[in-house]
Design an enzyme around this catalytic site. Structure first.
Site, PDB file in Angstrom:
ATOM      1  N   ASP A  30       0.842  -1.195   0.000  1.00 11.50           N
ATOM      2  CA  ASP A  30       0.000   0.000   0.000  1.00 11.50           C
ATOM      3  C   ASP A  30       0.883   1.252   0.000  1.00 11.50           C
ATOM      4  OD1 ASP A  30      -3.204   0.590   0.924  1.00 11.50           O
ATOM      5  OD2 ASP A  30      -1.762   2.228   1.182  1.00 11.50           O
ATOM      6  N   ASN A  87     -13.257  -2.606   2.139  1.00 11.18           N
ATOM      7  CA  ASN A  87     -14.201  -1.498   2.283  1.00 11.18           C
ATOM      8  C   ASN A  87     -15.105  -1.423   1.057  1.00 11.18           C
ATOM      9  OD1 ASN A  87     -13.033  -0.644   4.753  1.00 11.18           O
ATOM     10  ND2 ASN A  87     -11.395   0.398   3.634  1.00 11.18           N
ATOM     11  N   HIS A 100     -10.482  -4.444  -3.639  1.00 11.59           N
ATOM     12  CA  HIS A 100      -9.179  -4.827  -3.093  1.00 11.59           C
ATOM     13  C   HIS A 100      -9.369  -5.207  -1.638  1.00 11.59           C
ATOM     14  CE1 HIS A 100      -9.865  -0.514  -2.638  1.00 11.59           C
ATOM     15  NE2 HIS A 100      -9.260  -0.638  -1.468  1.00 11.59           N
ATOM     16  N   HIS A 102      -7.294  -5.307   1.964  1.00  8.84           N
ATOM     17  CA  HIS A 102      -6.126  -4.900   2.741  1.00  8.84           C
ATOM     18  C   HIS A 102      -5.693  -6.087   3.595  1.00  8.84           C
ATOM     19  CE1 HIS A 102      -6.875  -0.440   2.212  1.00  8.84           C
ATOM     20  NE2 HIS A 102      -8.091  -0.900   1.980  1.00  8.84           N
TER      21      HIS A 102
HETATM   22  P1  DGP Z   1      -9.647   1.967   0.315  1.00  2.00           P
HETATM   23  O1  DGP Z   1      -9.683   3.249   1.084  1.00  2.00           O
HETATM   24  O2  DGP Z   1     -10.165   0.770   1.100  1.00  2.00           O
HETATM   25  O3  DGP Z   1     -10.308   2.109  -1.037  1.00  2.00           O
HETATM   26  O4  DGP Z   1      -8.110   1.645   0.076  1.00  2.00           O
HETATM   27  C1  DGP Z   1      -7.387   2.175  -0.982  1.00  2.00           C
HETATM   28  C2  DGP Z   1      -5.937   1.994  -0.640  1.00  2.00           C
HETATM   29  O5  DGP Z   1      -5.191   2.115  -1.854  1.00  2.00           O
HETATM   30  C3  DGP Z   1      -5.372   3.026   0.311  1.00  2.00           C
HETATM   31  O6  DGP Z   1      -4.884   2.367   1.492  1.00  2.00           O
HETATM   32  C4  DGP Z   1      -4.230   3.682  -0.429  1.00  2.00           C
HETATM   33  C5  DGP Z   1      -3.971   2.729  -1.573  1.00  2.00           C
HETATM   34  N1  DGP Z   1      -3.550   3.356  -2.822  1.00  2.00           N
HETATM   35  C6  DGP Z   1      -4.171   4.368  -3.473  1.00  2.00           C
HETATM   36  N2  DGP Z   1      -3.515   4.679  -4.597  1.00  2.00           N
HETATM   37  C7  DGP Z   1      -2.455   3.829  -4.660  1.00  2.00           C
HETATM   38  C8  DGP Z   1      -1.396   3.652  -5.604  1.00  2.00           C
HETATM   39  O7  DGP Z   1      -1.280   4.337  -6.621  1.00  2.00           O
HETATM   40  N3  DGP Z   1      -0.487   2.687  -5.315  1.00  2.00           N
HETATM   41  C9  DGP Z   1      -0.579   1.898  -4.196  1.00  2.00           C
HETATM   42  N4  DGP Z   1       0.371   0.971  -4.015  1.00  2.00           N
HETATM   43  N5  DGP Z   1      -1.570   2.024  -3.299  1.00  2.00           N
HETATM   44  C10 DGP Z   1      -2.492   2.991  -3.528  1.00  2.00           C
END
Ligand code: DGP
Length: 114
Positions: A30, A87, A100, A102
């Site tokens: 993340d 979520n 996705h 976590h």
């Molecule tokens: P949610 O809030 O449950 O939709 O989680 C989205 C997650 O995605 C958040 O923890 C941050 C992560 N995230 C957002 N953009 C990127 C990205 O460009 N690369 C990576 N590795 N993670 C990302």
């Protein structure tokens, strides 16, 4: 999907630290970790969230959980405990609208979640 961040990561248009890949899913670190281990398990196929899935996708969901458990074992975080979070929609904290999961570990988690 053209403008989806996770579709872009899946097909290589955006970089990510990939820790796992098979024909169905990837797992990446993340970008804004909230725990010492914070991975995202992402199906290669675009689904908005669980509301977008069909009965025919149940094997994929099961696969994601089995891979999460295998990653937890391989990273040595299984015994102490880990959390899998998915979520669904903005009110639950979803900010990227490509499903996705976590995988969080490495610290103590409280309940109920914030
Ligand atoms: P949610 O809030 O449950 O939709 O989680 C989205 C997650 O995605 C958040 O923890 C941050 C992560 N995230 C957002 N953009 C990127 C990205 O460009 N690369 C990576 N590795 N993670 C990302």
């Amino acid at each position: 999907m053209e403008d989806c961040i996770f579709c872009k990561i899946v097909d290589g248009r955006l970089p990510a630290k990939k820790v796992y890949e098979d024909e169905l899913i990837i797992a990446i670190e993340d970008i804004s970790p909230v725990a010492p281990v914070h991975l995202l398990l992402i199906p290669k196929r675009h689904f908005v969230n669980s509301l977008d899935m069909q009965v025919s996708d149940r094997e994929l969901v099961g696969h994601i959980f089995l891979v999460a458990a295998e990653i937890a074992r391989s990273k040595g975080i299984a015994e102490n405990g880990f959390r899998i979070v998915n979520n669904n929609n903005a009110g639950a904290g979803q900010s990227v609208f490509h499903i996705h999961f976590h995988l969080l570990a490495g610290r103590t988690f409280t309940w109920p979640p914030g």
